[in-house]
Write a protein that holds these residues in place. Structure first.
Motif, PDB file in Angstrom:
ATOM      1  N   ILE A 110       0.842  -1.210   0.000  1.00  0.00           N
ATOM      2  CA  ILE A 110       0.000   0.000   0.000  1.00  0.00           C
ATOM      3  C   ILE A 110       0.871   1.252   0.000  1.00  0.00           C
ATOM      4  O   ILE A 110       0.640   2.200  -0.769  1.00  0.00           O
ATOM      5  CB  ILE A 110      -0.937  -0.008   1.215  1.00  0.00           C
ATOM      6  CG1 ILE A 110      -1.926  -1.174   1.118  1.00  0.00           C
ATOM      7  CG2 ILE A 110      -1.688   1.320   1.336  1.00  0.00           C
ATOM      8  CD1 ILE A 110      -2.769  -1.379   2.359  1.00  0.00           C
ATOM      9  N   GLU A 111       1.882   1.267   0.852  1.00  0.00           N
ATOM     10  CA  GLU A 111       2.735   2.446   0.971  1.00  0.00           C
ATOM     11  C   GLU A 111       3.491   2.734  -0.328  1.00  0.00           C
ATOM     12  O   GLU A 111       3.577   3.890  -0.771  1.00  0.00           O
ATOM     13  CB  GLU A 111       3.722   2.234   2.119  1.00  0.00           C
ATOM     14  CG  GLU A 111       3.052   2.176   3.488  1.00  0.00           C
ATOM     15  CD  GLU A 111       3.997   1.728   4.584  1.00  0.00           C
ATOM     16  OE1 GLU A 111       5.180   1.441   4.267  1.00  0.00           O
ATOM     17  OE2 GLU A 111       3.559   1.646   5.750  1.00  0.00           O
ATOM     18  N   GLU A 112       4.046   1.690  -0.943  1.00  0.00           N
ATOM     19  CA  GLU A 112       4.855   1.910  -2.136  1.00  0.00           C
ATOM     20  C   GLU A 112       3.999   2.253  -3.347  1.00  0.00           C
ATOM     21  O   GLU A 112       4.394   3.072  -4.180  1.00  0.00           O
ATOM     22  CB  GLU A 112       5.706   0.667  -2.420  1.00  0.00           C
ATOM     23  CG  GLU A 112       6.735   0.342  -1.346  1.00  0.00           C
ATOM     24  CD  GLU A 112       7.793   1.427  -1.175  1.00  0.00           C
ATOM     25  OE1 GLU A 112       7.951   2.263  -2.102  1.00  0.00           O
ATOM     26  OE2 GLU A 112       8.479   1.433  -0.136  1.00  0.00           O
ATOM     27  N   CYS A 113       2.819   1.652  -3.462  1.00  0.00           N
ATOM     28  CA  CYS A 113       1.927   2.016  -4.559  1.00  0.00           C
ATOM     29  C   CYS A 113       1.400   3.440  -4.379  1.00  0.00           C
ATOM     30  O   CYS A 113       1.236   4.176  -5.355  1.00  0.00           O
ATOM     31  CB  CYS A 113       0.765   1.034  -4.643  1.00  0.00           C
ATOM     32  SG  CYS A 113       1.205  -0.573  -5.337  1.00  0.00           S
ATOM     33  N   THR A 114       1.138   3.811  -3.140  1.00  0.00           N
ATOM     34  CA  THR A 114       0.700   5.175  -2.865  1.00  0.00           C
ATOM     35  C   THR A 114       1.799   6.169  -3.228  1.00  0.00           C
ATOM     36  O   THR A 114       1.517   7.273  -3.725  1.00  0.00           O
ATOM     37  CB  THR A 114       0.314   5.322  -1.385  1.00  0.00           C
ATOM     38  OG1 THR A 114      -0.750   4.402  -1.078  1.00  0.00           O
ATOM     39  CG2 THR A 114      -0.151   6.738  -1.071  1.00  0.00           C
ATOM     40  N   VAL A 133      -3.409  -1.293  -4.599  1.00  0.00           N
ATOM     41  CA  VAL A 133      -3.788  -0.686  -3.320  1.00  0.00           C
ATOM     42  C   VAL A 133      -5.132  -1.226  -2.862  1.00  0.00           C
ATOM     43  O   VAL A 133      -5.317  -1.592  -1.693  1.00  0.00           O
ATOM     44  CB  VAL A 133      -3.828   0.849  -3.422  1.00  0.00           C
ATOM     45  CG1 VAL A 133      -4.478   1.455  -2.178  1.00  0.00           C
ATOM     46  CG2 VAL A 133      -2.421   1.413  -3.588  1.00  0.00           C
ATOM     47  N   ALA A 134      -6.096  -1.293  -3.784  1.00  0.00           N
ATOM     48  CA  ALA A 134      -7.431  -1.782  -3.434  1.00  0.00           C
ATOM     49  C   ALA A 134      -7.380  -3.224  -2.945  1.00  0.00           C
ATOM     50  O   ALA A 134      -8.007  -3.581  -1.939  1.00  0.00           O
ATOM     51  CB  ALA A 134      -8.362  -1.658  -4.633  1.00  0.00           C
ATOM     52  N   GLN A 135      -6.611  -4.072  -3.646  1.00  0.00           N
ATOM     53  CA  GLN A 135      -6.494  -5.465  -3.233  1.00  0.00           C
ATOM     54  C   GLN A 135      -5.823  -5.593  -1.870  1.00  0.00           C
ATOM     55  O   GLN A 135      -6.250  -6.393  -1.028  1.00  0.00           O
ATOM     56  CB  GLN A 135      -5.696  -6.249  -4.278  1.00  0.00           C
ATOM     57  CG  GLN A 135      -6.375  -6.386  -5.621  1.00  0.00           C
ATOM     58  CD  GLN A 135      -5.506  -7.144  -6.602  1.00  0.00           C
ATOM     59  OE1 GLN A 135      -5.103  -8.286  -6.376  1.00  0.00           O
ATOM     60  NE2 GLN A 135      -5.198  -6.509  -7.723  1.00  0.00           N
ATOM     61  N   ALA A 136      -4.782  -4.803  -1.676  1.00  0.00           N
ATOM     62  CA  ALA A 136      -4.052  -4.874  -0.406  1.00  0.00           C
ATOM     63  C   ALA A 136      -4.913  -4.374   0.752  1.00  0.00           C
ATOM     64  O   ALA A 136      -4.871  -4.932   1.857  1.00  0.00           O
ATOM     65  CB  ALA A 136      -2.757  -4.068  -0.507  1.00  0.00           C
ATOM     66  N   ARG A 137      -5.703  -3.337   0.516  1.00  0.00           N
ATOM     67  CA  ARG A 137      -6.585  -2.831   1.575  1.00  0.00           C
ATOM     68  C   ARG A 137      -7.661  -3.862   1.932  1.00  0.00           C
ATOM     69  O   ARG A 137      -8.015  -4.019   3.101  1.00  0.00           O
ATOM     70  CB  ARG A 137      -7.225  -1.500   1.136  1.00  0.00           C
ATOM     71  CG  ARG A 137      -6.254  -0.320   1.201  1.00  0.00           C
ATOM     72  CD  ARG A 137      -6.903   0.952   0.657  1.00  0.00           C
ATOM     73  NE  ARG A 137      -8.081   1.332   1.416  1.00  0.00           N
ATOM     74  CZ  ARG A 137      -8.049   2.023   2.564  1.00  0.00           C
ATOM     75  NH1 ARG A 137      -6.887   2.391   3.093  1.00  0.00           N
ATOM     76  NH2 ARG A 137      -9.168   2.339   3.190  1.00  0.00           N
ATOM     77  N   GLN A 138      -8.186  -4.542   0.943  1.00  0.00           N
ATOM     78  CA  GLN A 138      -9.144  -5.605   1.230  1.00  0.00           C
ATOM     79  C   GLN A 138      -8.505  -6.679   2.117  1.00  0.00           C
ATOM     80  O   GLN A 138      -9.134  -7.186   3.063  1.00  0.00           O
ATOM     81  CB  GLN A 138      -9.626  -6.247  -0.081  1.00  0.00           C
ATOM     82  CG  GLN A 138     -10.468  -5.353  -0.965  1.00  0.00           C
ATOM     83  CD  GLN A 138     -11.895  -5.187  -0.456  1.00  0.00           C
ATOM     84  OE1 GLN A 138     -12.312  -5.802   0.520  1.00  0.00           O
ATOM     85  NE2 GLN A 138     -12.662  -4.342  -1.127  1.00  0.00           N
TER      86      GLN A 138
END
Length: 225
Positions: A110-114, A133-138
């Motif tokens: 999430i951090e690196e994609c952000t 990011v969406a997949q990782a947040r899920q």
């Protein structure tokens, strides 16, 4: 290794040939040798990017992440910088473990994609980064729910409530939101916070009326009455 006496371009081409033929260990040796000898050569950025991709192909994701990051941070104006930054995201996502394990690498994804979204907003990779990011947040939300249920099943309802509330605040878009609301309702009910439980029930029925959790909680109310 590239033949002795090869020109810088010759060493690069030799390494690219090995990469394209799937001889990734040879490619790694070639690209590392080329970067050591000619760190300022016009092909240096491509060499580092392909070195990182070679590490990914050989299962050395953390080494790949390091090489991708070095290119993205030390050469932010390079045409390959956004590819490198997305490479960091991909590397951490590949090593993101199953839910029972610590999700450090999921959070790093999430951090690196952000970071890519912030520093390379015009990159054609923005869409892919948002998807990751969406997949990782899920996944992070599902992990939090798992931990909350662990505490609930052992009677630590106050601790469970903290996790469930955090999911709803931090990951409101998560697919597990209805399950989280039902679990939060049960937790508040267990500790005797009827007003809070009723508010959670109303929220579940209002925002997720067709979910299995909403149907379950409606059936419970009917049974109790």
């Amino acid at each position: 290794m590239p033949p002795e006496g090869s020109t810088p371009r010759g060493r690069f081409d030799w390494s690219v040939d090995r990469f394209e033929r799937g001889k990734y260990h040879d490619a790694i040796r070639g690209f590392k040798d080329h970067l050591l000898r000619e760190p300022l050569h016009p092909t240096a950025d491509s060499s580092r990017l392909l070195l990182a991709e070679s590490y990914l192909e050989t299962g050395d994701e953390l080494l790949a992440a390091n090489e991708f990051r070095q290119l993205a941070t030390s050469r932010p104006n390079s045409p390959l910088a956004d590819d490198a930054q997305f490479g960091v995201c991909r590397s951490f996502w590949i090593v993101s473990p199953d839910l029972p394990r610590d999700q450090e690498f999921t959070q790093k994804t999430i951090e690196e994609c952000t970071r890519l979204l912030e520093f390379f907003p015009r990159s054609p990779l923005v869409g892919d980064a948002r998807d990751l990011v969406a997949q990782a947040r899920q996944k992070m939300a599902a992990k939090e729910l798992r931990v909350g249920r662990y505490y609930y099943e052992r009677g630590f309802y106050e601790s469970a409530i903290i996790y469930f509330e955090n999911i709803l605040q931090t990951y409101p878009e998560a697919d597990v939101a209805p399950a989280t609301l039902l679990a939060l309702y049960d937790s508040y009910s267990r500790v005797g916070f009827r007003a809070e439980a009723d508010l959670v029930r109303q929220r579940l029925l209002e925002f997720y009326p067709d979910s299995p959790e909403a149907l379950e909680i409606s059936q419970r109310v009917e049974d109790e009455s």
